[in-house]
Structures are given as C-alpha cells and as structure tokens.
Scaffold this motif. Sequence first.
Motif, short mmCIF file in Angstrom:
data_model
loop_
_atom_site.label_atom_id
_atom_site.label_comp_id
_atom_site.label_asym_id
_atom_site.label_seq_id
_atom_site.Cartn_x
_atom_site.Cartn_y
_atom_site.Cartn_z
N PRO A 46 0.72 -1.06 0.09
CA PRO A 46 0.07 0.06 0.09
C PRO A 46 0.94 1.29 -0.01
O PRO A 46 1.99 1.25 0.48
N VAL A 47 0.37 2.26 -0.51
CA VAL A 47 1.08 3.51 -0.63
C VAL A 47 0.40 4.47 0.51
O VAL A 47 -0.67 4.87 0.42
N ILE A 48 1.15 4.74 1.48
CA ILE A 48 0.93 5.56 2.51
C ILE A 48 1.54 7.01 2.44
O ILE A 48 2.69 7.16 3.05
N THR A 49 0.75 7.81 2.11
CA THR A 49 1.18 9.43 1.92
C THR A 49 0.09 9.90 2.46
O THR A 49 -1.08 9.74 2.50
N GLU A 50 0.22 11.52 2.43
CA GLU A 50 -0.61 12.29 2.92
C GLU A 50 -1.74 12.29 1.80
O GLU A 50 -2.88 12.32 2.11
N LYS A 51 -1.40 12.42 0.53
CA LYS A 51 -2.37 12.25 -0.52
C LYS A 51 -3.10 11.03 -0.55
O LYS A 51 -4.22 11.33 -1.00
N SER A 52 -2.63 9.99 -0.38
CA SER A 52 -3.18 8.83 -0.39
C SER A 52 -4.25 8.56 1.00
O SER A 52 -5.13 8.01 0.82
N THR A 53 -3.80 9.03 1.91
CA THR A 53 -4.82 9.37 3.21
C THR A 53 -5.87 10.27 2.91
O THR A 53 -7.13 9.67 3.11
N ALA A 113 -8.34 8.12 0.83
CA ALA A 113 -8.96 7.17 1.61
C ALA A 113 -10.37 7.53 2.05
O ALA A 113 -11.11 6.71 2.56
N GLU A 114 -10.55 8.67 2.24
CA GLU A 114 -11.92 9.26 2.76
C GLU A 114 -12.84 9.01 1.78
O GLU A 114 -14.09 9.24 2.14
N ASN A 115 -12.50 9.04 0.48
CA ASN A 115 -13.52 9.05 -0.61
C ASN A 115 -13.57 7.47 -1.24
O ASN A 115 -13.97 7.27 -2.28
N ASN A 116 -13.25 6.39 -0.19
CA ASN A 116 -13.11 5.19 -0.55
C ASN A 116 -12.22 4.93 -1.89
O ASN A 116 -12.36 3.96 -2.68
N GLN A 117 -11.15 5.43 -1.90
CA GLN A 117 -10.02 5.24 -2.83
C GLN A 117 -8.81 5.05 -1.98
O GLN A 117 -8.28 5.52 -1.33
N HIS A 118 -8.25 3.87 -2.53
CA HIS A 118 -7.08 3.37 -1.84
C HIS A 118 -5.71 3.10 -2.90
O HIS A 118 -6.28 2.49 -3.98
N VAL A 119 -4.66 3.51 -2.71
CA VAL A 119 -3.50 3.56 -3.54
C VAL A 119 -2.80 2.44 -3.22
O VAL A 119 -2.37 2.11 -1.89
N PHE A 120 -2.00 1.52 -4.07
CA PHE A 120 -1.37 0.54 -4.19
C PHE A 120 -0.08 0.54 -4.88
O PHE A 120 -0.43 0.88 -6.02
N VAL A 138 7.74 3.17 -11.20
CA VAL A 138 6.82 2.39 -10.28
C VAL A 138 5.45 2.49 -10.74
O VAL A 138 5.09 3.57 -11.15
N LYS A 139 4.55 1.29 -10.80
CA LYS A 139 3.22 1.39 -11.12
C LYS A 139 2.43 1.34 -9.89
O LYS A 139 2.70 0.64 -9.06
N LYS A 140 1.49 2.21 -9.98
CA LYS A 140 0.45 2.36 -8.94
C LYS A 140 -0.85 2.13 -9.52
O LYS A 140 -1.14 2.35 -10.45
N ALA A 141 -1.85 1.61 -8.53
CA ALA A 141 -3.07 1.61 -8.70
C ALA A 141 -4.05 2.28 -7.78
O ALA A 141 -3.58 2.13 -6.62
N VAL A 142 -5.19 2.88 -8.17
CA VAL A 142 -6.06 3.86 -7.42
C VAL A 142 -7.42 2.99 -7.65
O VAL A 142 -7.85 2.97 -8.38
N HIS A 180 -17.85 -0.37 1.71
CA HIS A 180 -16.85 -1.34 1.79
C HIS A 180 -15.52 -0.33 2.36
O HIS A 180 -15.44 0.68 1.85
N THR A 181 -14.51 -0.87 3.47
CA THR A 181 -13.41 -0.18 3.70
C THR A 181 -12.28 -1.11 3.77
O THR A 181 -12.47 -2.35 3.95
N ILE A 182 -11.16 -0.46 3.77
CA ILE A 182 -9.86 -1.11 4.00
C ILE A 182 -9.10 -0.52 4.86
O ILE A 182 -8.85 0.66 4.83
N ASP A 183 -8.34 -1.21 5.83
CA ASP A 183 -7.57 -0.72 6.78
C ASP A 183 -6.16 -1.02 6.63
O ASP A 183 -5.30 -2.07 6.64
N VAL A 184 -5.46 -0.28 5.71
CA VAL A 184 -4.19 -0.62 4.97
C VAL A 184 -2.96 -0.55 6.18
O VAL A 184 -1.96 -1.01 5.73
N THR A 185 -3.11 -0.02 7.12
CA THR A 185 -2.04 0.24 8.32
C THR A 185 -2.07 -1.27 8.77
O THR A 185 -0.89 -1.55 9.48
#
Length: 99
Positions: free
Chosen positions: A15-22, A25-32, A80-84, A91-96
Amino acid sequence: MSEAKERHYDAIVAPVITEKSTIAAENNQHVFRVSGEATKPQIKEAVEALFDVKVRSVNTLVTKGKNKRFRGRPYKRSDVKKAVVTLEDGHTIDVTTGL
C-alpha cells in the motif's frame, strides 16, 4: 498458501501511505504499488480476494524513475506502477494493518 493467493500477492506489492493517499482514502479510494505486469482485472481480483471488499473501479499510472546523483555518481530510480482502487459504498480497507 494456495497458488491463487500467491498470484494475488504478486499483483499487489504494497500500500502507498502518503498524505495524498490518506486524503483519497476518505473518498473510498486506496492506492497500492503493483507489479509492472499487473492488469486492471488482476488488480481488482487481488484486492477483492485479499481484503474481502467489492471494487468499483481501478485506475493505474506509471511513475517514471528520476535521474538522480549519489556522491557524484548518477543513477536512475526504477519506474513504479501504482493503482488507485475505488471501493463500492459501505466497503473499507484498513491498510495500516498490512497485507
């Protein structure tokens, strides 16, 4: 571990854990970070199987590696290839917690 589950872990690297990806995540979008050869259907299948969620859409992007210098010696960072991944409502994901 089954072969199908190993294939899912090959598609999703981390998972990509940055300020932008966090904020996303509030809009149900997660970055990997994903494998360079992974396709959108493979990414969708992997996220649904590993996190037990329903995926609405997958958008991918490739960040090209920069030319940098370390102690005067030039080198190039890897591409680097990323997926949003956008999830269905409810539905939610806890990437931490990690993969």
